[in-house]
Design a protein around this motif. Structure first.
Motif, PDB file in Angstrom:
ATOM      1  N   ASP A 447      40.273  39.940  45.772  1.00  0.00           N
ATOM      2  CA  ASP A 447      38.995  40.232  45.120  1.00  0.00           C
ATOM      3  C   ASP A 447      38.882  41.735  44.836  1.00  0.00           C
ATOM      4  OD1 ASP A 447      36.510  39.760  44.144  1.00  0.00           O
ATOM      5  OD2 ASP A 447      35.627  39.045  46.005  1.00  0.00           O
ATOM      6  N   ASP A 448      38.050  42.088  43.879  1.00  0.00           N
ATOM      7  CA  ASP A 448      37.741  43.485  43.582  1.00  0.00           C
ATOM      8  C   ASP A 448      38.996  44.343  43.483  1.00  0.00           C
ATOM      9  OD1 ASP A 448      35.154  42.625  43.759  1.00  0.00           O
ATOM     10  OD2 ASP A 448      34.970  43.162  45.871  1.00  0.00           O
ATOM     11  N   GLU A 506      35.983  40.011  36.381  1.00  0.00           N
ATOM     12  CA  GLU A 506      34.588  39.931  36.862  1.00  0.00           C
ATOM     13  C   GLU A 506      33.722  40.907  36.083  1.00  0.00           C
ATOM     14  OE1 GLU A 506      34.035  39.746  41.333  1.00  0.00           O
ATOM     15  OE2 GLU A 506      35.734  41.089  41.173  1.00  0.00           O
TER      16      GLU A 506
HETATM   17 MG    MG Z   1      34.573  40.588  43.305  1.00  0.00          MG
END
Ligand code: MG
Ligand code: C2E
Ligand code: MG
Length: 550
Positions: A447-448, A506
């Motif tokens: 993630d990220d 995202e």
């Molecule tokens: Mg994220």
């Protein structure tokens, strides 16, 4: 008075350490002598004491009194040769510390006890000086009377020191701490004190009520340590934050001072990174909120997770424009606090170890929901977030697998998102777990991606299926002057393709950004442009509309 007390040997031993205390007792007169350090540290009436066993008994923690008394009586009665036991003893500031007490009895020719002597060692790990930096430790604070002096205490902490260690290793970390401590010490005005508080935190006692002087001092530390030059020519960027407390106005006893310093530093780190923040009522309120959050969260967990809910945010397939799946995002409302965001309450769950229990609940709800929707809408790629801490739980892998079996989900449609890849300290172990889960069909996402210093490094170690490109690169793509962001994202996606990873972009917030990322060939898209995270009922409506359009 017996000459056992008056010899130079006693004094030599007595002054040899601040952490080891010595005592000797003339058993006939029941008078004993204690080293000066013991008198100061434990707040004894003086070096010479009559009936010391009784006096000392009052310092022993009530729960340890039995152990202590039995052992000492055993020695005096002759049943035991040596006194050797560990217990807690109250020190001058009223705090109980662990000590190891060893001693033995010397007897005369008739076998009567004449001398009892021994050592008492503090075993709570503290000594006067810190072994790494040579600075004073917080033990120094025990002797300090904050009520009778004026000044400002500063607690200075490095931002993201964990990251420094994970990037450069412990040796470089140590070198930085040593250099940093020297810089602070050099910049201190005469008479000020610097203590190593803990890990990467340093406490400065500035005996000055001149705020400007202390602010200048802090600014100078920032400037001097901004880029730290290490041996071998390496340069490392350092950022610090600090909390400040005035004494005696804000705090006139040690516990209160430390408490307020910690709250102020925590506030600075979370809200005003890089600055020095003085204690205020606002900080006290925030802290109070933290405490309520903690209690309310615990209550909800006990109450069968009442108050927790999953929201869902769609993953869009850029080729068809339809919903291919969703990310499950946790929401929570407490009895007293109803407006807490995930970033806030998840941190509390992580800090107090409750993320494990709540994380399993999230996993179970997500898996159940995937199965429930499967029959109506077809298979959806379903992701849920997992904090690094959760992966450290040995039972994690087994629980994921058994939960999937219990609900009959197809693991190929479950994406497990690792939220803070920057914190990974044991990538090899994690890689083994990831591979085991992937063998079962589960997908793993980082993630990220792109924000943590260690992101790229993680790719070398961790076998993953998806990379989620972080919001910050995406949000402003459509604004002029953000060509760099475009190049970064484009390169990241190229890298994903070459390495065989899927990608999720995202933070697609609007149509313009959607147009730009539409050309980038990501596997999936996510963002407010398509939908905010929404509750189950709303997501079902969204799916209904989406399927109708198909
Ligand atoms: Mg994220
Ligand atoms: P994340 O996993 O990166 O989740 C995406 C976050 O971005 C969500 O915030 C989402 O609401 C937000 N977001 C979605 N689209 C957009 C957009 O177009 N623009 C902007 N600016 N933001 C967008 P949320 O729900 O507040 O969650 C924040 C973080 O909390 C998550 O970030 C995740 O790290 C963590 N989190 C959420 N649920 C869980 C959970 O069940 N367990 C764990 N460990 N962490 C969770
Ligand atoms: Mg996520």
């Amino acid at each position: 008075m017996s000459d056992i007390f008056n010899n130079e040997l006693f004094e030599a031993f007595a002054s040899a350490s601040d952490n080891v205390f010595i005592y000797v007792c003339d058993m006939k007169s029941d008078i004993s002598r204690w080293s000066k350090a013991a008198v100061d540290y434990f707040g004894l009436a003086g070096e010479y004491l009559e009936n010391a066993a009784n006096i000392w008994g009052q310092h022993v923690h009530p729960d340890d009194l039995k152990v202590y008394t039995e052992d000492i009586q055993g020695v005096f009665s002759g049943a035991k040769k040596y006194h050797d036991c560990q217990y807690r003893a109250r020190n001058a500031s009223g705090r109980y510390v662990w000590v190891e007490c060893k001693g033995s009895v010397i007897r005369d020719e008739e076998g009567n006890p004449i001398i009892f002597a021994g050592l008492m060692t503090r075993i709570d790990g503290q000594s006067k000086y810190d072994s790494l930096t040579g600075l004073l430790t917080t033990q120094e604070l025990h002797y300090f009377d904050f009520a009778s002096q004026f000044g400002i205490a500063l607690l200075i902490g490095m931002d993201g020191f964990r990251k420094i260690i994970s990037n450069y290793g412990y040796n470089i970390g140590d070198e930085i701490l040593i250099k940093f401590s020297r810089e602070i010490s050099d910049l201190c005005k005469p008479g000020w004190k610097v203590l190593r508080f803990s890990g990467d935190e340093f406490l400065v006692l500035a005996f000055s009520s001149n705020l400007q002087e202390v602010t200048d001092f802090y600014r100078e530390i920032c400037q001097q340590t901004d880029i730290m030059k290490l041996e071998g020519g390496r340069k490392v960027g350092i950022s610090i934050s600090a909390g400040g407390v005035l004494f005696p106005q804000d705090a006139d006893v040690r516990e209160v001072l430390i408490n307020k310093l910690e709250h102020s530093l925590e506030y600075a780190k979370n809200n005003q990174r890089g600055s020095m923040v003085f204690f205020s009522e606002e900080i006290a309120k925030r802290h109070e909120r933290g405490l309520i959050l903690r209690e309310d969260l615990k209550q909800c967990i006990k109450n069968d997770f009442k108050g927790f809910e999953l929201f869902f945010q769609p993953f869009i397939d850029p080729n068809t424009g339809t919903i291919a799946g969703c990310e499950s995002l946790l929401r929570w409302k407490g009895e007293r606090i109803k407006d807490s965001y995930p970033m806030e309450f998840i941190k509390v769950l992580e800090d107090y170890g409750d993320i494990h229990e709540v994380g399993f609940w999230v996993m179970e709800q997500a898996i159940k929901q995937q199965v429930e929707w499967r029959d109506t809408y077809g298979e959806l790629q379903f992701s849920f977030n997992v904090s690094y801490q959760q992966f450290l739980d040995d039972t994690f892998e087994e629980k994921v697998i058994s939960c999937a079996k219990k609900y009959g989900v197809n693991p190929n449609y479950i994406i497990i998102e690792l939220t803070e890849s920057c914190q990974v300290e044991a990538p090899r172990e994690l890689a083994v777990m990831f591979n085991n889960l992937r063998k079962q069909g589960f997908k793993i996402a980082l993630d990220d991606f792109g924000t943590a210093y260690a992101s790229m490094e993680m790719l070398k170690w961790l076998p993953v299926d998806y990379i989620k490109v972080e919001h910050s690169f995406i949000r402003e793509l459509a604004q002029p002057g953000h060509d760099v962001d475009y190049v970064i994202v484009d390169s990241l996606l190229n890298m994903c393709r070459r390495l065989g990873y899927n990608s999720i972009i995202e933070g697609v917030e609007n149509g313009k950004v959607a147009d730009i990322v539409g050309e980038l060939n990501a596997t999936l898209l996510q963002g407010y442009h398509y939908s905010h995270p929404i509750c189950r009922e709303d997501f079902e409506k969204l799916l209904d509309e989406d399927r109708k359009r198909l």
